[in-house]
Design a protein around this motif. Structure first.
Motif, short mmCIF file in Angstrom:
data_model
loop_
_atom_site.label_atom_id
_atom_site.label_comp_id
_atom_site.label_asym_id
_atom_site.label_seq_id
_atom_site.Cartn_x
_atom_site.Cartn_y
_atom_site.Cartn_z
N GLY A 1 0.80 -1.22 0.00
CA GLY A 1 0.00 0.00 0.00
C GLY A 1 0.83 1.27 0.00
O GLY A 1 0.35 2.33 -0.41
N SER B 1 -3.77 3.41 -0.65
CA SER B 1 -4.73 2.63 0.13
C SER B 1 -5.93 3.50 0.49
O SER B 1 -5.91 4.71 0.31
N VAL C 1 -6.89 -1.94 -6.20
CA VAL C 1 -6.88 -1.78 -4.74
C VAL C 1 -8.32 -1.85 -4.26
O VAL C 1 -9.21 -1.17 -4.79
N ASP C 2 -8.56 -2.69 -3.26
CA ASP C 2 -9.90 -2.85 -2.68
C ASP C 2 -10.95 -3.19 -3.74
O ASP C 2 -12.09 -2.70 -3.71
#
Length: 337
Positions: free
Chosen positions: A83, A88, A137-138
Motif C-alpha cells: 500500500g 490505500s 486496490v480494494d
C-alpha cells in the motif's frame, strides 16, 4: 510541435531535443540516456544495477522534467508495504466513509530505489502496474497516467538482507542497464556543475506530454519487414537452444526487441527497422532474461559470450538493409548495458 504532425522527421527532432536537454545534467552517458528515452517511448521499464552515486536518480528526474511529466521516488526498505506504493483507502472521519489516497505509483516516472531491499510481497505490487499500467486496490481497478515508466535500481554490493528479484519480475523490465563511472574530464565537469546546487534544479521542459504520447503512438507504426520480424524471433529462439542456458528469452523478449527496434529506427528519422537496430538493443533487452545453467557458470561462461554466439548463429536478412546498410552510427553501434 503539434502531435498531429508527428512523422519520422518530427519524431527524430523531438527525440534529439530531449536527449540534448537531459545531457545538460547527465554528462558522458549518451547511450544510456538514449536507451532510457527509448524505454519510455516503448512504454517499457528499466532496471539499473549499479553502485550508488552514479546518477540514476538524477536521470529519472531529468527525463520527467524534460517532458513536463510528474515524477516520484520510493526508497524501498524491508518494512515497506504494498500500500505504500499503490496507495490505500483511508477512513474519512467526517464523512464516515473510506477514501482512496493514491500512492507514489500514480505518476509518469517512478524511481524505485534499491528495489531488491523490498520484500517479495511489496515487489509484487509493481507487477500489475508494470505489465498492465493499472492498479487494483480494494477491488477497484485504476488506470495509471500515460506515459508511465518505472526506473528501478539495485546495488551489486551490500547484498545482506536483500531479496533478489525473481525471473518473472526481471522479465517485466524492458532493459537492464548500468550507468558506470564517469571519465576523468567528465567527472571534473560534473563536480563543479553541482558544487553549489544540483544542476537539475534549473532544467526546463523542452516538449509536453501530448507530444510524448504522440511519439509513443507513432513508434508503433514503424514498418518491420517480415524478414526482420523473423530475425528477432530466431534470435530469441537461439537463446533457448544454447547449451549453456538454463532459461532463454520468453515471448515477451521478442516483443521487447520489436518495440525497442522501432523506437530506435524512429529516433534516427526512419520509418522502417533494420537488423542493425535489433542488434543495437539486443544486450540491454536479453542480458537479464538469459539464465546460465550451473555447469556453464562453473566453466566461466558469460551472458556476453552467449549473446555473441546467438548473433553469430543467426544471420541477418540482407534484403532488409538499405544501400550500404543505410544506418547511422547511432543505430549501428551495439549498446552496452
Amino acid at each position: 510541435m503539434a502531435p498531429a504532425s508527428m512523422d519520422a522527421v518530427a519524431f527524430s527532432a523531438a527525440f534529439e531535443a530531449i536527449v540534448d536537454n537531459i545531457e545538460t545534467v547527465i554528462k558522458g552517458k549518451t547511450e544510456v540516456v538514449r536507451l532510457a528515452l527509448v524505454a519510455i517511448l516503448c512504454e517499457g521499464h528499466i532496471l539499473f544495477e549499479d553502485v550508488p552515486g552514479t546518477g540514476k536518480s538524477m536521470l529519472a528526474r531529468a527525463i520527467a522534467q524534460s517532458i513536463h511529466a510528474t515524477s516520484a521516488r520510493v526508497q524501498c526498505t524491508p518494512d515497506m508495504l504494498p500500500g505504500d506504493i499503490t496507495g490505500s483507502s483511508i477512513l474519512d472521519q467526517k464523512r464516515g466513509t473510506f477514501e482512496f489516497r493514491p500512492g507514489p505509483i500514480f505518476t509518469n516516472v517512478l524511481l524505485s530505489d534499491e528495489i531488491n531491499r523490498a520484500t517479495p510481497k511489496t515487489q509484487s505490487a509493481l507487477l500489475e502496474a508494470m505489465a498492465e499500467r493499472r492498479v487494483s486496490v480494494d477491488g477497484v481497478t485504476r488506470d495509471l497516467p500515460r506515459p508511465f515508466l518505472v526506473l528501478a535500481t539495485q546495488n551489486p554490493v551490500e547484498l545482506a538482507g536483500t531479496f533478489p528479484l525473481p525471473e518473472a519480475q526481471l522479465d517485466r523490465f524492458l532493459f537492464k542497464l548500468s550507468m558506470g563511472y564517469l571519465g576523468r574530464c567528465t567527472e571534473f565537469e560534473v563536480m563543479f556543475d553541482n558544487s553549489v546546487q544540483l544542476s537539475i534544479e534549473d532544467l526546463d521542459a523542452v516538449i509536453g506530454n501530448d507530444v510524448v504520447n504522440a511519439m509513443i503512438d507513432y513508434a508503433t507504426t514503424i514498418e518491420v519487414a517480415p524478414e526482420v520480424g523473423y530475425y528477432i524471433v530466431d534470435l530469441v529462439h537461439a537463446s533457448r537452444k544454447d547449451p549453456s542456458v538454463a532459461m532463454g528469452g520468453s515471448p515477451r523478449a521478442s516483443i521487447a526487441l520489436l518495440r525497442a527496434s522501432r523506437c530506435l529506427a524512429a529516433s534516427d528519422g526512419r520509418d522502417h527497422v533494420y537488423p542493425d537496430d535489433v542488434r543495437a538493443v539486443l544486450r540491454p533487452v536479453m542480458a537479464h532474461r538469459v539464465i546460465l545453467n550451473p555447469d556453464a557458470m562453473l566453466r566461466g561462461d558469460t551472458i556476453d559470450a552467449v549473446l555473441e554466439r546467438m548473433t553469430s548463429a543467426v544471420k541477418p536478412p540482407l534484403t532488409a538493409r538499405g544501400p550500404g546498410s543505410g544506418v547511422s552510427p547511432k543505430a549501428r553501434k551495439p549498446v552496452e548495458a
